[in-house]
Write a protein that holds these residues in place. Structure first.
Motif, PDB file in Angstrom:
ATOM      1  N   ILE A  27       0.861  -1.169   0.000  1.00  0.00           N
ATOM      2  CA  ILE A  27       0.000   0.000   0.000  1.00  0.00           C
ATOM      3  C   ILE A  27       0.896   1.216   0.000  1.00  0.00           C
ATOM      4  O   ILE A  27       1.798   1.305   0.819  1.00  0.00           O
ATOM      5  CB  ILE A  27      -0.925   0.015   1.226  1.00  0.00           C
ATOM      6  CG1 ILE A  27      -1.799  -1.233   1.204  1.00  0.00           C
ATOM      7  CG2 ILE A  27      -1.782   1.257   1.265  1.00  0.00           C
ATOM      8  CD1 ILE A  27      -2.661  -1.379   2.435  1.00  0.00           C
ATOM      9  N   PRO A  28       0.688   2.187  -0.918  1.00  0.00           N
ATOM     10  CA  PRO A  28       1.571   3.352  -0.970  1.00  0.00           C
ATOM     11  C   PRO A  28       1.666   4.031   0.388  1.00  0.00           C
ATOM     12  O   PRO A  28       0.662   4.324   1.022  1.00  0.00           O
ATOM     13  CB  PRO A  28       0.873   4.262  -1.993  1.00  0.00           C
ATOM     14  CG  PRO A  28       0.076   3.333  -2.844  1.00  0.00           C
ATOM     15  CD  PRO A  28      -0.373   2.238  -1.926  1.00  0.00           C
ATOM     16  N   GLY A  29       2.893   4.287   0.818  1.00  0.00           N
ATOM     17  CA  GLY A  29       3.095   5.014   2.063  1.00  0.00           C
ATOM     18  C   GLY A  29       3.274   4.144   3.282  1.00  0.00           C
ATOM     19  O   GLY A  29       3.776   4.603   4.296  1.00  0.00           O
ATOM     20  N   ILE A  30       2.845   2.866   3.234  1.00  0.00           N
ATOM     21  CA  ILE A  30       2.998   2.030   4.426  1.00  0.00           C
ATOM     22  C   ILE A  30       3.749   0.748   4.098  1.00  0.00           C
ATOM     23  O   ILE A  30       3.513  -0.290   4.661  1.00  0.00           O
ATOM     24  CB  ILE A  30       1.643   1.700   5.087  1.00  0.00           C
ATOM     25  CG1 ILE A  30       0.722   0.942   4.118  1.00  0.00           C
ATOM     26  CG2 ILE A  30       0.962   2.922   5.589  1.00  0.00           C
ATOM     27  CD1 ILE A  30      -0.484   0.373   4.798  1.00  0.00           C
ATOM     28  N   GLY A  31       4.667   0.860   3.157  1.00  0.00           N
ATOM     29  CA  GLY A  31       5.501  -0.288   2.850  1.00  0.00           C
ATOM     30  C   GLY A  31       6.526  -0.511   3.940  1.00  0.00           C
ATOM     31  O   GLY A  31       6.548   0.143   4.967  1.00  0.00           O
ATOM     32  N   ALA A  32       7.400  -1.467   3.668  1.00  0.00           N
ATOM     33  CA  ALA A  32       8.431  -1.782   4.651  1.00  0.00           C
ATOM     34  C   ALA A  32       9.374  -0.614   4.815  1.00  0.00           C
ATOM     35  O   ALA A  32       9.836  -0.042   3.846  1.00  0.00           O
ATOM     36  CB  ALA A  32       9.200  -3.033   4.204  1.00  0.00           C
ATOM     37  N   VAL A  59      -5.143  11.793   4.348  1.00  0.00           N
ATOM     38  CA  VAL A  59      -4.123  12.846   4.317  1.00  0.00           C
ATOM     39  C   VAL A  59      -2.922  12.433   5.163  1.00  0.00           C
ATOM     40  O   VAL A  59      -1.763  12.641   4.777  1.00  0.00           O
ATOM     41  CB  VAL A  59      -4.713  14.183   4.820  1.00  0.00           C
ATOM     42  CG1 VAL A  59      -3.628  15.251   4.903  1.00  0.00           C
ATOM     43  CG2 VAL A  59      -5.837  14.646   3.900  1.00  0.00           C
ATOM     44  N   GLY A  60      -3.191  11.825   6.312  1.00  0.00           N
ATOM     45  CA  GLY A  60      -2.099  11.356   7.157  1.00  0.00           C
ATOM     46  C   GLY A  60      -1.239  10.314   6.460  1.00  0.00           C
ATOM     47  O   GLY A  60      -0.012  10.294   6.619  1.00  0.00           O
ATOM     48  N   LEU A  61      -1.865   9.450   5.662  1.00  0.00           N
ATOM     49  CA  LEU A  61      -1.126   8.436   4.912  1.00  0.00           C
ATOM     50  C   LEU A  61      -0.186   9.084   3.899  1.00  0.00           C
ATOM     51  O   LEU A  61       0.952   8.634   3.701  1.00  0.00           O
ATOM     52  CB  LEU A  61      -2.107   7.502   4.208  1.00  0.00           C
ATOM     53  CG  LEU A  61      -1.516   6.409   3.305  1.00  0.00           C
ATOM     54  CD1 LEU A  61      -0.617   5.479   4.112  1.00  0.00           C
ATOM     55  CD2 LEU A  61      -2.614   5.623   2.617  1.00  0.00           C
ATOM     56  N   LEU A  62      -0.643  10.159   3.265  1.00  0.00           N
ATOM     57  CA  LEU A  62       0.190  10.854   2.291  1.00  0.00           C
ATOM     58  C   LEU A  62       1.361  11.589   2.950  1.00  0.00           C
ATOM     59  O   LEU A  62       2.451  11.681   2.387  1.00  0.00           O
ATOM     60  CB  LEU A  62      -0.655  11.852   1.497  1.00  0.00           C
ATOM     61  CG  LEU A  62      -1.747  11.255   0.595  1.00  0.00           C
ATOM     62  CD1 LEU A  62      -2.573  12.364  -0.045  1.00  0.00           C
ATOM     63  CD2 LEU A  62      -1.135  10.354  -0.478  1.00  0.00           C
ATOM     64  N   LEU A  63       1.121  12.119   4.148  1.00  0.00           N
ATOM     65  CA  LEU A  63       2.150  12.909   4.828  1.00  0.00           C
ATOM     66  C   LEU A  63       3.138  12.056   5.621  1.00  0.00           C
ATOM     67  O   LEU A  63       4.254  12.503   5.892  1.00  0.00           O
ATOM     68  CB  LEU A  63       1.491  13.923   5.771  1.00  0.00           C
ATOM     69  CG  LEU A  63       0.666  15.035   5.126  1.00  0.00           C
ATOM     70  CD1 LEU A  63       0.071  15.933   6.207  1.00  0.00           C
ATOM     71  CD2 LEU A  63       1.513  15.853   4.159  1.00  0.00           C
ATOM     72  N   THR A 115       0.304  11.035  12.723  1.00  0.00           N
ATOM     73  CA  THR A 115       0.106  12.194  11.845  1.00  0.00           C
ATOM     74  C   THR A 115      -1.371  12.459  11.636  1.00  0.00           C
ATOM     75  O   THR A 115      -1.835  13.614  11.699  1.00  0.00           O
ATOM     76  CB  THR A 115       0.798  11.944  10.495  1.00  0.00           C
ATOM     77  OG1 THR A 115       2.186  11.671  10.706  1.00  0.00           O
ATOM     78  CG2 THR A 115       0.660  13.152   9.580  1.00  0.00           C
ATOM     79  N   SER A 116      -2.152  11.413  11.403  1.00  0.00           N
ATOM     80  CA  SER A 116      -3.596  11.572  11.199  1.00  0.00           C
ATOM     81  C   SER A 116      -4.287  12.071  12.462  1.00  0.00           C
ATOM     82  O   SER A 116      -5.250  12.850  12.394  1.00  0.00           O
ATOM     83  CB  SER A 116      -4.202  10.230  10.768  1.00  0.00           C
ATOM     84  OG  SER A 116      -3.585   9.750   9.596  1.00  0.00           O
TER      85      SER A 116
END
Length: 317
Positions: free
Chosen positions: A6-11, A237-241, A119-120
């Motif tokens: 998932i973009p942003g929460i990889g290893a 938004v938190g996932l992107l940041l 962040t979220s």
């Protein structure tokens, strides 16, 4: 079958994590969040106006699911009471449990997942501050909502002021309805369970938990549907940041570590070999009759020294 990232929460980088540093960090962030909620108490009349505006928008868009759900929860105690327990407790139990599970079993993904959640959460705090909102249960009776937590308060530890224990209603901000972090945190838990659970059961729980939480927050009249949408948006938004926040934190950490190394290198206790003509020795190597000088020892220039090899004064050589 390999799982897609998932973009942003990889290893993330394989840094060694310590529970005694992670726990104070999480406690500090949650304390700041709780204190911020209290400090973000806005004008009550403004919060009521915001709540009524949301209700009007939902009715215009035919999204008003709160009324039928609230009537069902009010009429059927076998649904309303468990829903109140769900709202009052799972928010504070499931999220830490998923964090601990990630820390112990999915450490390579933990730092990014934790940073996304934090962040979220701060984004949600900005929402509470900028848009204090009256939840449906605090609107006047003419708007057709019943506070199920007040109705069923004899079944649990909460009183008539949200999910706070009896007598502690003043310790919570009841006008922090927009966005719904009950839904936001449940969505984060759901993504973690779906992505890293590895079994069909955890994937089902990953889908069911945020969906049921959304139904609960509306049925108990604690949130509007658009509050739930805003909670999901805050998590997006938190996932992107989160990757940018994590990189910034790593840069700050590296700068401090570099500064510490520089200070250690300049320590007055450092021992340096004295070698003529710029010759260098490798680590641990010693040249016969080599003299040593302790940097910063305070020895006067020209003071005599004893050769380490034969004990004869330097002047004798």
């Amino acid at each position: 079958m390999p799982q897609t990232e998932i973009p942003g929460i990889g290893a993330g980088p394989r840094t060694r994590l310590r529970w005694w540093t992670e726990l104070p960090l999480i406690v500090l962030v949650y304390a700041c969040y709780s204190a911020g909620r209290l400090l973000a108490r806005g004008d009550v009349s403004g919060a009521v106006d915001h709540g009524l505006t949301i209700l009007r928008v939902e009715k215009f868009l035919h999204l008003n699911a709160e009324h039928p759900l609230n009537r069902l929860f009010t009429r059927e105690s076998w649904i309303g009471v468990p829903a109140d327990f769900w709202y009052a407790s799972l928010h504070y139990l499931v999220t830490p449990a998923v964090l601990i599970w990630l820390f112990r079993s999915r450490a390579v993904h933990y730092r990014m997942a934790r940073t996304w959640l934090m962040t979220s959460t701060f984004i949600g705090l900005i929402g509470f501050t900028a848009l204090p909102t009256c939840p449906p249960r605090l609107l006047s009776a003419g708007h057709g909502f019943v506070d199920t937590m007040a109705q069923y308060s004899s079944y649990g530890w909460w009183g008539g002021e949200a999910s706070a224990p009896r007598g502690m209603g003043g310790m919570t901000n009841q006008y922090a309805a927009m966005p719904s972090l009950h839904v936001g945190w449940a969505l984060w838990c759901g993504v973690m369970l779906w992505r890293y659970g590895g079994t069909r059961t955890t994937k089902v729980l990953g889908v069911a938990y945020p969906l049921l939480t959304t139904v609960v927050v509306m049925g108990t009249a604690n949130h509007y549907f658009l509050d739930a949408v805003a909670g999901a948006a805050a998590m997006g938004v938190g996932l992107l940041l989160a990757p940018h926040v994590l990189r910034g934190a790593d840069r700050v950490k590296a700068r401090f570590e570099g500064h510490g190394s520089l200070v250690a290198a300049r320590s007055p206790d450092t021992v340096a070999p004295i070698v003529s003509a710029g010759c260098q020795t490798s680590a641990g190597e010693r040249i016969p009759r080599q003299r040593e000088s302790r940097i910063g020892s305070g020895a006067e220039p020209g003071a005599s020294s004893t050769d380490a090899g034969d004990g004869a004064p330097a002047a004798a050589r």
